[in-house]
Design an enzyme around this catalytic site. Structure first.
Site, PDB file in Angstrom:
ATOM      1  N   LYS A 128      63.012 -32.565  30.709  1.00 51.63           N
ATOM      2  CA  LYS A 128      62.687 -31.270  31.329  1.00 51.63           C
ATOM      3  C   LYS A 128      63.056 -30.122  30.385  1.00 51.63           C
ATOM      4  CE  LYS A 128      61.955 -28.210  34.776  1.00 51.63           C
ATOM      5  NZ  LYS A 128      62.750 -27.862  35.935  1.00 51.63           N
ATOM      6  N   ASN A 132      61.269 -26.352  29.237  1.00 54.78           N
ATOM      7  CA  ASN A 132      61.852 -25.026  29.451  1.00 54.78           C
ATOM      8  C   ASN A 132      61.997 -24.283  28.123  1.00 54.78           C
ATOM      9  OD1 ASN A 132      63.744 -26.564  31.945  1.00 54.78           O
ATOM     10  ND2 ASN A 132      62.348 -24.915  32.380  1.00 54.78           N
ATOM     11  N   SER A 199      60.752 -19.299  35.317  1.00 57.06           N
ATOM     12  CA  SER A 199      61.750 -18.588  36.125  1.00 57.06           C
ATOM     13  C   SER A 199      62.539 -17.591  35.277  1.00 57.06           C
ATOM     14  CB  SER A 199      62.680 -19.576  36.824  1.00 57.06           C
ATOM     15  OG  SER A 199      63.264 -20.448  35.890  1.00 57.06           O
ATOM     16  N   GLU A 211      68.797 -17.292  32.108  1.00 55.31           N
ATOM     17  CA  GLU A 211      69.490 -18.509  31.652  1.00 55.31           C
ATOM     18  C   GLU A 211      69.252 -18.809  30.169  1.00 55.31           C
ATOM     19  OE1 GLU A 211      67.907 -21.112  34.911  1.00 55.31           O
ATOM     20  OE2 GLU A 211      70.043 -21.479  35.300  1.00 55.31           O
TER      21      GLU A 211
HETATM   22  N1  LIG Z   1      63.608 -22.179  41.804  1.00 52.57           N
HETATM   23  C1  LIG Z   1      63.008 -23.273  41.317  1.00 52.57           C
HETATM   24  O1  LIG Z   1      61.910 -23.658  41.728  1.00 52.57           O
HETATM   25  C2  LIG Z   1      63.646 -24.070  40.234  1.00 52.57           C
HETATM   26  C3  LIG Z   1      64.937 -23.783  39.805  1.00 52.57           C
HETATM   27  N2  LIG Z   1      65.508 -24.578  38.831  1.00 52.57           N
HETATM   28  C4  LIG Z   1      66.873 -24.334  38.386  1.00 52.57           C
HETATM   29  O2  LIG Z   1      67.737 -24.357  39.527  1.00 52.57           O
HETATM   30  C5  LIG Z   1      68.822 -23.444  39.339  1.00 52.57           C
HETATM   31  C6  LIG Z   1      68.826 -22.456  40.497  1.00 52.57           C
HETATM   32  O3  LIG Z   1      67.634 -21.692  40.424  1.00 52.57           O
HETATM   33  P1  LIG Z   1      67.121 -20.758  41.597  1.00 52.57           P
HETATM   34  O4  LIG Z   1      67.293 -21.445  42.898  1.00 52.57           O
HETATM   35  O5  LIG Z   1      65.769 -20.315  41.239  1.00 52.57           O
HETATM   36  O6  LIG Z   1      68.180 -19.555  41.463  1.00 52.57           O
HETATM   37  P2  LIG Z   1      68.348 -18.270  42.387  1.00 52.57           P
HETATM   38  O7  LIG Z   1      69.045 -17.256  41.530  1.00 52.57           O
HETATM   39  O8  LIG Z   1      67.098 -17.932  43.085  1.00 52.57           O
HETATM   40  O9  LIG Z   1      69.331 -18.777  43.509  1.00 52.57           O
HETATM   41  C7  LIG Z   1      70.663 -19.097  43.229  1.00 52.57           C
HETATM   42  C8  LIG Z   1      71.452 -18.824  44.498  1.00 52.57           C
HETATM   43  O10 LIG Z   1      72.818 -19.207  44.261  1.00 52.57           O
HETATM   44  C9  LIG Z   1      73.615 -18.285  44.976  1.00 52.57           C
HETATM   45  N3  LIG Z   1      74.983 -18.320  44.454  1.00 52.57           N
HETATM   46  C10 LIG Z   1      75.469 -17.862  43.273  1.00 52.57           C
HETATM   47  N4  LIG Z   1      76.787 -18.093  43.185  1.00 52.57           N
HETATM   48  C11 LIG Z   1      77.157 -18.701  44.352  1.00 52.57           C
HETATM   49  C12 LIG Z   1      78.395 -19.184  44.870  1.00 52.57           C
HETATM   50  N5  LIG Z   1      79.530 -19.102  44.172  1.00 52.57           N
HETATM   51  N6  LIG Z   1      78.396 -19.735  46.109  1.00 52.57           N
HETATM   52  C13 LIG Z   1      77.268 -19.840  46.823  1.00 52.57           C
HETATM   53  N7  LIG Z   1      76.050 -19.417  46.381  1.00 52.57           N
HETATM   54  C14 LIG Z   1      76.007 -18.850  45.167  1.00 52.57           C
HETATM   55  C15 LIG Z   1      72.927 -16.964  44.735  1.00 52.57           C
HETATM   56  O11 LIG Z   1      73.323 -16.052  45.708  1.00 52.57           O
HETATM   57  P3  LIG Z   1      73.268 -14.458  45.380  1.00 52.57           P
HETATM   58  O12 LIG Z   1      71.845 -14.132  45.207  1.00 52.57           O
HETATM   59  O13 LIG Z   1      73.893 -13.907  46.602  1.00 52.57           O
HETATM   60  O14 LIG Z   1      74.070 -14.290  44.125  1.00 52.57           O
HETATM   61  C16 LIG Z   1      71.455 -17.355  44.898  1.00 52.57           C
HETATM   62  O15 LIG Z   1      71.036 -17.286  46.244  1.00 52.57           O
HETATM   63  C17 LIG Z   1      68.588 -22.778  37.977  1.00 52.57           C
HETATM   64  O16 LIG Z   1      69.293 -23.462  36.971  1.00 52.57           O
HETATM   65  C18 LIG Z   1      67.093 -22.953  37.763  1.00 52.57           C
HETATM   66  O17 LIG Z   1      66.754 -22.920  36.388  1.00 52.57           O
HETATM   67  C19 LIG Z   1      64.846 -25.644  38.312  1.00 52.57           C
HETATM   68  C20 LIG Z   1      63.575 -25.936  38.686  1.00 52.57           C
HETATM   69  C21 LIG Z   1      62.882 -25.204  39.673  1.00 52.57           C
HETATM   70  C1  LIG Z   2      58.034 -24.066  35.053  1.00 49.94           C
HETATM   71  C2  LIG Z   2      59.101 -24.377  34.054  1.00 49.94           C
HETATM   72  C3  LIG Z   2      58.996 -25.792  33.579  1.00 49.94           C
HETATM   73  C4  LIG Z   2      58.860 -23.473  32.837  1.00 49.94           C
HETATM   74  O1  LIG Z   2      59.668 -23.543  31.779  1.00 49.94           O
HETATM   75  C5  LIG Z   2      60.447 -24.149  34.681  1.00 49.94           C
HETATM   76  O2  LIG Z   2      61.197 -25.064  34.919  1.00 49.94           O
HETATM   77  C6  LIG Z   2      60.939 -22.809  35.023  1.00 49.94           C
HETATM   78  O3  LIG Z   2      60.144 -21.977  35.453  1.00 49.94           O
HETATM   79  O4  LIG Z   2      62.141 -22.578  34.893  1.00 49.94           O
END
Ligand SMILES: NC(=O)C1=CN([C@@H]2O[C@H](COP(=O)(O)OP(=O)(O)OC[C@H]3O[C@@H](n4cnc5c(N)ncnc54)[C@H](OP(=O)(O)O)[C@@H]3O)[C@@H](O)[C@H]2O)C=CC1
Ligand SMILES: CC(C)(CO)C(=O)C(=O)O
Length: 248
Positions: A128, A132, A199, A211
């Site tokens: 993956k 990215n 993202s 990130e």
């Molecule tokens: N979204 C997706 O479809 C995908 C995401 N990823 C990966 O997943 C990870 C998360 O991404 P994503 O969900 O988009 O991130 P977001 O920033 O949308 O969400 C992260 C959440 O974590 C919360 N948070 C931060 N610190 C804490 C804590 N100490 N306790 C509880 N909650 C906390 C934040 O709250 P607050 O906003 O209040 O700070 C926020 O709601 C990343 O590494 C991303 O690259 C990978 C593939 C797909």
């Molecule tokens: C869609 C893809 C694979 C792009 O790098 C991803 O994981 C992201 O948006 O963080």
């Protein structure tokens, strides 16, 4: 549904789904949820997050996940919007037994997700990661979608160079990518989601911390000691960090 962990006790599965730079804080905060039968799952894009979670909660109960095809966001507490419930891959960080990993997988699969278990988590993470690395930094600097990067005569050579550096580092570190020709694999997967914005670009457009250190910056860090040069990922990450400083 609860937005705090007060009074919840220990959990079967704790998913740490914050951005990479928040995992340590989240792992500390999750401590009261983690008991002797809890499986912890760290699911960040990029490199290094699981090591940081292990540093806080220990490696014994830890698994590492990679999610794909979600395009997910949290519009409000307790509501997750997603563009697809594709695949959750995961495996043991080190010592969590296979049966325990399978028990964690069951929580996902009984919730409607497809799950695939991996024994080789380096392979799982890097397959993956190379995707990215290719699109996240270059998209964040240009504002282009994945498809636009693939088609652009200036952006694609930069993205391709980011990919080739990451692939060379994977090879030098003995990571067995099982994706055929990695560059073709990236082009194929990228082409399938051509309209998507990585993202990291979305974070940059919202003036949020991104990130970059866990993605393009991590290629440079992972190359240390391998002899593989990574000038393109170094330049891309420097520019993204400089851009980030203009609004953070
Ligand atoms: N979204 C997706 O479809 C995908 C995401 N990823 C990966 O997943 C990870 C998360 O991404 P994503 O969900 O988009 O991130 P977001 O920033 O949308 O969400 C992260 C959440 O974590 C919360 N948070 C931060 N610190 C804490 C804590 N100490 N306790 C509880 N909650 C906390 C934040 O709250 P607050 O906003 O209040 O700070 C926020 O709601 C990343 O590494 C991303 O690259 C990978 C593939 C797909
Ligand atoms: C869609 C893809 C694979 C792009 O790098 C991803 O994981 C992201 O948006 O963080």
């Amino acid at each position: 549904m609860s937005t705090t962990i007060d009074g919840l006790g220990t959990a079967d599965l704790v998913v740490i789904a914050t951005k990479a730079f928040d995992v340590e804080r989240a792992a500390h905060d999750a401590r009261p949820l983690v008991g002797s039968g809890t499986i912890v799952q760290s699911i960040q894009n990029g490199l290094g997050s699981a090591d940081r979670v292990a540093g806080v909660l220990g490696p014994e109960r830890l698994s590492v996940g990679v999610v794909g095809g979600f395009g997910a966001l949290l519009p409000e507490p307790g509501v997750a919007h997603h563009n697809g419930m594709e695949l959750v891959r995961f495996g043991s960080y080190g010592t969590l037994p296979a049966a325990e990993v399978a028990r964690g997988a069951e929580v996902w699969s009984t919730s409607g997700f497809d799950v695939r278990l991996f024994e080789d988590i380096d392979r799982m993470v890097w397959e993956k990661f190379i995707m990215n690395v290719t699109f996240s930094g270059p998209a964040s600097l240009t504002g282009l979608t994945i498809g636009q990067i693939l088609d652009d005569p200036d952006a694609w050579p930069v993205a391709r160079a980011c990919a080739l550096e990451a692939i060379a580092v994977a090879q030098a570190r003995g990571v067995a990518l099982e994706v055929g020709d990695p560059l073709e694999h990236i082009r194929h997967l990228g082409g399938a989601i051509g309209n998507a914005r990585p993202s990291m670009l979305i974070d940059v457009q919202h003036r949020r911390r991104c990130e970059i250190d866990a993605i393009n910056g991590a290629v440079v860090t992972a190359a240390a000691g391998t002899g593989v040069p990574t000038p393109v990922n170094a330049a891309v990450s420097s520019l993204v960090r400089a851009m980030e400083r203009t609004y953070l």
